[in-house]
Enzyme design. Structure first.
Site, mmCIF file in Angstrom:
data_model
loop_
_atom_site.group_PDB
_atom_site.id
_atom_site.type_symbol
_atom_site.label_atom_id
_atom_site.label_comp_id
_atom_site.label_asym_id
_atom_site.label_seq_id
_atom_site.Cartn_x
_atom_site.Cartn_y
_atom_site.Cartn_z
ATOM 1 N N GLU A 143 -4.084 1.867 -3.537
ATOM 2 C CA GLU A 143 -5.400 2.297 -3.072
ATOM 3 C C GLU A 143 -5.356 3.444 -2.063
ATOM 4 O O GLU A 143 -6.378 4.069 -1.804
ATOM 5 C CB GLU A 143 -6.171 1.108 -2.496
ATOM 6 C CG GLU A 143 -5.673 0.601 -1.177
ATOM 7 C CD GLU A 143 -6.776 0.620 -0.125
ATOM 8 O OE1 GLU A 143 -7.959 0.696 -0.485
ATOM 9 O OE2 GLU A 143 -6.429 0.582 1.055
ATOM 10 N N ASN A 144 -4.174 3.719 -1.494
ATOM 11 C CA ASN A 144 -4.029 4.847 -0.560
ATOM 12 C C ASN A 144 -3.176 5.967 -1.139
ATOM 13 O O ASN A 144 -2.737 6.872 -0.412
ATOM 14 C CB ASN A 144 -3.376 4.379 0.745
ATOM 15 C CG ASN A 144 -4.236 3.433 1.552
ATOM 16 O OD1 ASN A 144 -3.754 2.419 2.031
ATOM 17 N ND2 ASN A 144 -5.504 3.756 1.716
ATOM 18 N N ASN B 169 -10.217 -1.359 -0.460
ATOM 19 C CA ASN B 169 -11.488 -0.799 0.011
ATOM 20 C C ASN B 169 -11.607 0.709 -0.197
ATOM 21 O O ASN B 169 -12.708 1.257 -0.142
ATOM 22 C CB ASN B 169 -11.702 -1.125 1.490
ATOM 23 C CG ASN B 169 -10.635 -0.522 2.390
ATOM 24 O OD1 ASN B 169 -9.450 -0.772 2.196
ATOM 25 N ND2 ASN B 169 -11.051 0.248 3.376
ATOM 26 N N HIS B 170 -10.490 1.394 -0.463
ATOM 27 C CA HIS B 170 -10.543 2.838 -0.724
ATOM 28 C C HIS B 170 -10.606 3.155 -2.219
ATOM 29 O O HIS B 170 -10.401 4.304 -2.616
ATOM 30 C CB HIS B 170 -9.335 3.539 -0.099
ATOM 31 C CG HIS B 170 -9.380 3.590 1.399
ATOM 32 N ND1 HIS B 170 -10.387 4.238 2.085
ATOM 33 C CD2 HIS B 170 -8.546 3.063 2.333
ATOM 34 C CE1 HIS B 170 -10.165 4.119 3.390
ATOM 35 N NE2 HIS B 170 -9.066 3.406 3.564
ATOM 36 N N HIS C 243 -6.883 -8.049 -0.212
ATOM 37 C CA HIS C 243 -6.953 -6.845 0.614
ATOM 38 C C HIS C 243 -7.945 -7.105 1.745
ATOM 39 O O HIS C 243 -9.162 -7.036 1.545
ATOM 40 C CB HIS C 243 -7.400 -5.668 -0.256
ATOM 41 C CG HIS C 243 -7.085 -4.336 0.322
ATOM 42 N ND1 HIS C 243 -5.825 -3.780 0.288
ATOM 43 C CD2 HIS C 243 -7.873 -3.434 0.962
ATOM 44 C CE1 HIS C 243 -5.843 -2.595 0.857
ATOM 45 N NE2 HIS C 243 -7.084 -2.361 1.288
ATOM 46 N N HIS D 152 -3.512 -4.127 3.220
ATOM 47 C CA HIS D 152 -4.521 -3.381 3.973
ATOM 48 C C HIS D 152 -4.082 -3.000 5.379
ATOM 49 O O HIS D 152 -4.392 -1.897 5.841
ATOM 50 C CB HIS D 152 -5.858 -4.120 4.061
ATOM 51 C CG HIS D 152 -6.914 -3.382 4.823
ATOM 52 N ND1 HIS D 152 -7.423 -2.162 4.400
ATOM 53 C CD2 HIS D 152 -7.562 -3.663 5.992
ATOM 54 C CE1 HIS D 152 -8.337 -1.740 5.267
ATOM 55 N NE2 HIS D 152 -8.433 -2.633 6.238
ATOM 56 N N ASP E 19 0.797 -1.229 0.000
ATOM 57 C CA ASP E 19 0.000 0.000 0.000
ATOM 58 C C ASP E 19 0.834 1.287 0.000
ATOM 59 O O ASP E 19 1.449 1.638 1.007
ATOM 60 C CB ASP E 19 -0.907 0.047 1.230
ATOM 61 C CG ASP E 19 -1.803 -1.171 1.364
ATOM 62 O OD1 ASP E 19 -1.265 -2.289 1.326
ATOM 63 O OD2 ASP E 19 -3.008 -0.999 1.535
#
Length: 269
Positions: free
Chosen positions: A39-40, A67-68, A152, A177, A8
């Site tokens: 994703e971050n 999830n983001h 994730h 994650h 991440d």
């Protein structure tokens, strides 16, 4: 086949670490495929089209999400044209834009890269990732035996169970994650490489990439204090290298990768 995976990427400090060290890691390990979880990447929440292109220019072949994925609305402007971006495949397929899997061609070999999201303690319930994996593999295994999954998920139990469920059917299950690299890299008995979490890429002197004082405040007050991403100071990069057997797709070896002030990068290691 050798795969380099970077965990991440968190905010601008994570992007700086990636652009600074990815060329060095590729020079050292000589991977055929490089995968980065992004994703971050945009301030801790989602990714933008500009950042997506920057990661490809830095040397990534595929960018996975989590999830983001939808937190930055910019993604809806480019996700359907981003053929190297993979969002969790267990979002509802008829209504969700983007791809849940991609193939990377390396000479005569083809690697399938899948992104799936766990359900335990994730704040949302998607299609069962175990069942979704079965559905995807029914088709993917007709194309290739080389299969990499970025799983994730929050809990170690779900990640481990998922890897054991797929042992021998996929080449690697690498967890993301939770942002802290775990000390359990191994090849399972039937040939699947596993790591509970690859770790994060971002600020080292922080709580999971967040300013420590803000995280502490939340625990002290029990109030919904707004997290603030730490974008300066010392950095960390977490990930792993996985070696696969080209013929049967099984993993031969998995090696954790970590770069920080306590584990500086060196070509002599």
């Amino acid at each position: 086949m050798r795969i380099l995976f970077v965990g991440d990427v968190m905010g601008s400090r994570g992007r700086q670490m990636l652009t600074a060290y990815l060329p060095k890691l590729k020079s050292r390990y000589r991977p055929q495929v490089t995968i980065v979880n992004g994703e971050n990447a945009a301030g801790g929440r989602g990714i933008t089209g500009k950042i997506y292109k920057e990661f490809l220019q830095a040397g990534a072949d595929v960018i996975t999400m989590g999830n983001h994925v939808w937190d930055n609305r910019d993604i809806f402007e480019f996700i359907d044209s981003a053929k190297k971006l993979v969002r969790p495949a267990n979002f509802p397929s008829p209504t969700t834009p983007g791809l849940g899997q991609v193939y990377v061609q390396v000479n005569q070999l083809k690697l399938a890269v899948i992104n799936l999201q766990g359900n335990a303690l994730m704040g949302q319930t998607l299609d069962n990732p175990f069942h979704k994996a079965d559905q995807l593999l029914a088709q993917i295994t007709q194309e290739t035996k080389l299969i990499f999954i970025d799983f994730h998920a929050e809990t170690t139990a779900e990640k481990e169970a998922f890897a054991w469920y797929l042992d021998g059917r996929v080449s690697a299950v690498i967890g993301t994650h939770t942002h802290v690299q775990t000390n359990d890299a191994r090849v399972l008995p039937q040939g699947t490489a596993y790591l509970t979490d690859a770790g994060m890429t971002g600020a080292y002197d922080a709580v999971l990439g967040v300013q420590s004082e803000k995280s502490i405040e939340r625990f002290l007050t029990q109030l919904p204090t707004r997290y603030v991403i730490k974008d300066n100071g010392r950095g960390v990069l977490g990930g792993c290298v996985v070696d696969l057997d080209d013929l049967n797709g099984h993993a031969r070896k998995i090696m954790p990768v970590v770069i920080n002030a306590d584990h500086p990068f060196s070509f002599d290691d």
